[in-house]
Design a protein around this motif. Structure first.
Motif, PDB file in Angstrom:
ATOM      1  N   ASN A  13       0.847  -1.189   0.000  1.00 35.06           N
ATOM      2  CA  ASN A  13       0.000   0.000   0.000  1.00 35.06           C
ATOM      3  C   ASN A  13       0.884   1.241   0.000  1.00 35.06           C
ATOM      4  O   ASN A  13       1.662   1.449   0.920  1.00 35.06           O
ATOM      5  CB  ASN A  13      -0.895  -0.025   1.237  1.00 35.06           C
ATOM      6  N   PRO A  14       0.757   2.100  -1.016  1.00 34.41           N
ATOM      7  CA  PRO A  14       1.561   3.317  -1.062  1.00 34.41           C
ATOM      8  C   PRO A  14       1.084   4.379  -0.071  1.00 34.41           C
ATOM      9  O   PRO A  14       1.754   5.379   0.133  1.00 34.41           O
ATOM     10  CB  PRO A  14       1.409   3.788  -2.499  1.00 34.41           C
ATOM     11  N   GLY A  15      -0.063   4.170   0.527  1.00 33.97           N
ATOM     12  CA  GLY A  15      -0.591   5.112   1.509  1.00 33.97           C
ATOM     13  C   GLY A  15      -1.714   5.954   0.935  1.00 33.97           C
ATOM     14  O   GLY A  15      -1.667   6.371  -0.225  1.00 33.97           O
ATOM     15  N   PHE A  16      -2.706   6.186   1.767  1.00 35.48           N
ATOM     16  CA  PHE A  16      -3.873   6.946   1.327  1.00 35.48           C
ATOM     17  C   PHE A  16      -3.494   8.358   0.904  1.00 35.48           C
ATOM     18  O   PHE A  16      -3.963   8.856  -0.122  1.00 35.48           O
ATOM     19  CB  PHE A  16      -4.924   6.989   2.446  1.00 35.48           C
ATOM     20  N   ASP A  17      -2.644   9.021   1.689  1.00 39.58           N
ATOM     21  CA  ASP A  17      -2.279  10.406   1.380  1.00 39.58           C
ATOM     22  C   ASP A  17      -1.587  10.523   0.026  1.00 39.58           C
ATOM     23  O   ASP A  17      -1.869  11.437  -0.757  1.00 39.58           O
ATOM     24  CB  ASP A  17      -1.394  10.994   2.482  1.00 39.58           C
TER      25      ASP A  17
ATOM     26  N   ASP B  64     -18.164   8.203  -5.814  1.00 45.98           N
ATOM     27  CA  ASP B  64     -18.555   9.456  -6.485  1.00 45.98           C
ATOM     28  C   ASP B  64     -17.343  10.310  -6.842  1.00 45.98           C
ATOM     29  O   ASP B  64     -17.339  11.525  -6.656  1.00 45.98           O
ATOM     30  CB  ASP B  64     -19.515  10.260  -5.615  1.00 45.98           C
ATOM     31  N   GLY B  65     -16.273   9.675  -7.334  1.00 48.92           N
ATOM     32  CA  GLY B  65     -15.087  10.390  -7.775  1.00 48.92           C
ATOM     33  C   GLY B  65     -14.164  10.853  -6.671  1.00 48.92           C
ATOM     34  O   GLY B  65     -13.274  11.666  -6.907  1.00 48.92           O
ATOM     35  N   VAL B  66     -14.369  10.343  -5.465  1.00 49.25           N
ATOM     36  CA  VAL B  66     -13.543  10.739  -4.318  1.00 49.25           C
ATOM     37  C   VAL B  66     -12.964   9.475  -3.668  1.00 49.25           C
ATOM     38  O   VAL B  66     -13.666   8.491  -3.509  1.00 49.25           O
ATOM     39  CB  VAL B  66     -14.399  11.503  -3.271  1.00 49.25           C
ATOM     40  N   LEU B  67     -11.681   9.531  -3.314  1.00 52.27           N
ATOM     41  CA  LEU B  67     -11.077   8.406  -2.613  1.00 52.27           C
ATOM     42  C   LEU B  67     -11.479   8.436  -1.150  1.00 52.27           C
ATOM     43  O   LEU B  67     -11.460   9.480  -0.509  1.00 52.27           O
ATOM     44  CB  LEU B  67      -9.543   8.460  -2.713  1.00 52.27           C
ATOM     45  N   VAL B  68     -11.831   7.264  -0.624  1.00 52.02           N
ATOM     46  CA  VAL B  68     -12.306   7.147   0.754  1.00 52.02           C
ATOM     47  C   VAL B  68     -11.685   5.916   1.399  1.00 52.02           C
ATOM     48  O   VAL B  68     -11.644   4.849   0.776  1.00 52.02           O
ATOM     49  CB  VAL B  68     -13.850   7.019   0.793  1.00 52.02           C
ATOM     50  N   LYS B  69     -11.206   6.058   2.631  1.00 53.57           N
ATOM     51  CA  LYS B  69     -10.789   4.895   3.409  1.00 53.57           C
ATOM     52  C   LYS B  69     -12.057   4.263   3.950  1.00 53.57           C
ATOM     53  O   LYS B  69     -12.826   4.904   4.650  1.00 53.57           O
ATOM     54  CB  LYS B  69      -9.893   5.309   4.576  1.00 53.57           C
ATOM     55  N   TRP B  70     -12.307   3.006   3.639  1.00 60.94           N
ATOM     56  CA  TRP B  70     -13.587   2.396   4.002  1.00 60.94           C
ATOM     57  C   TRP B  70     -13.594   1.821   5.400  1.00 60.94           C
ATOM     58  O   TRP B  70     -14.613   1.408   5.906  1.00 60.94           O
ATOM     59  CB  TRP B  70     -14.034   1.387   2.982  1.00 60.94           C
ATOM     60  N   ASP B  71     -12.469   1.787   6.082  1.00 61.27           N
ATOM     61  CA  ASP B  71     -12.427   1.243   7.437  1.00 61.27           C
ATOM     62  C   ASP B  71     -12.567   2.323   8.494  1.00 61.27           C
ATOM     63  O   ASP B  71     -12.435   2.066   9.675  1.00 61.27           O
ATOM     64  CB  ASP B  71     -11.136   0.444   7.663  1.00 61.27           C
ATOM     65  N   GLU B  72     -12.851   3.544   8.076  1.00 54.38           N
ATOM     66  CA  GLU B  72     -13.002   4.631   9.056  1.00 54.38           C
ATOM     67  C   GLU B  72     -14.442   5.059   9.150  1.00 54.38           C
ATOM     68  O   GLU B  72     -15.241   4.903   8.310  1.00 54.38           O
ATOM     69  CB  GLU B  72     -12.141   5.833   8.654  1.00 54.38           C
TER      70      GLU B  72
END
Length: 52
Positions: free
Chosen positions: A8-12, A44-52
């Motif tokens: 994982n390269p990281g969410f940021d 909807d075109g936005v990246l989201v962390k699904w575990d939060e």
């Protein structure tokens, strides 16, 4: 590099790339589909962390 190793390269980092270049959005979407264990989705075109 992350695509080859599965790390994982990281969410940021992904969020920054997502915002910088529309062409990268296609690549990121494919990575997210391949590596669901990263717990990041596009909604909807936005990246989201699904575990939060």
């Amino acid at each position: 590099m992350a695509a080859n190793s599965g790390q994982n390269p990281g969410f940021d980092f992904l969020q920054e790339c997502w915002n910088d270049d529309p062409a990268l959005q296609i690549v990121i979407k494919k990575l997210l589909a391949k590596f669901t264990q990263w717990s990041i989705v596009c909604v909807d075109g936005v990246l989201v962390k699904w575990d939060e």
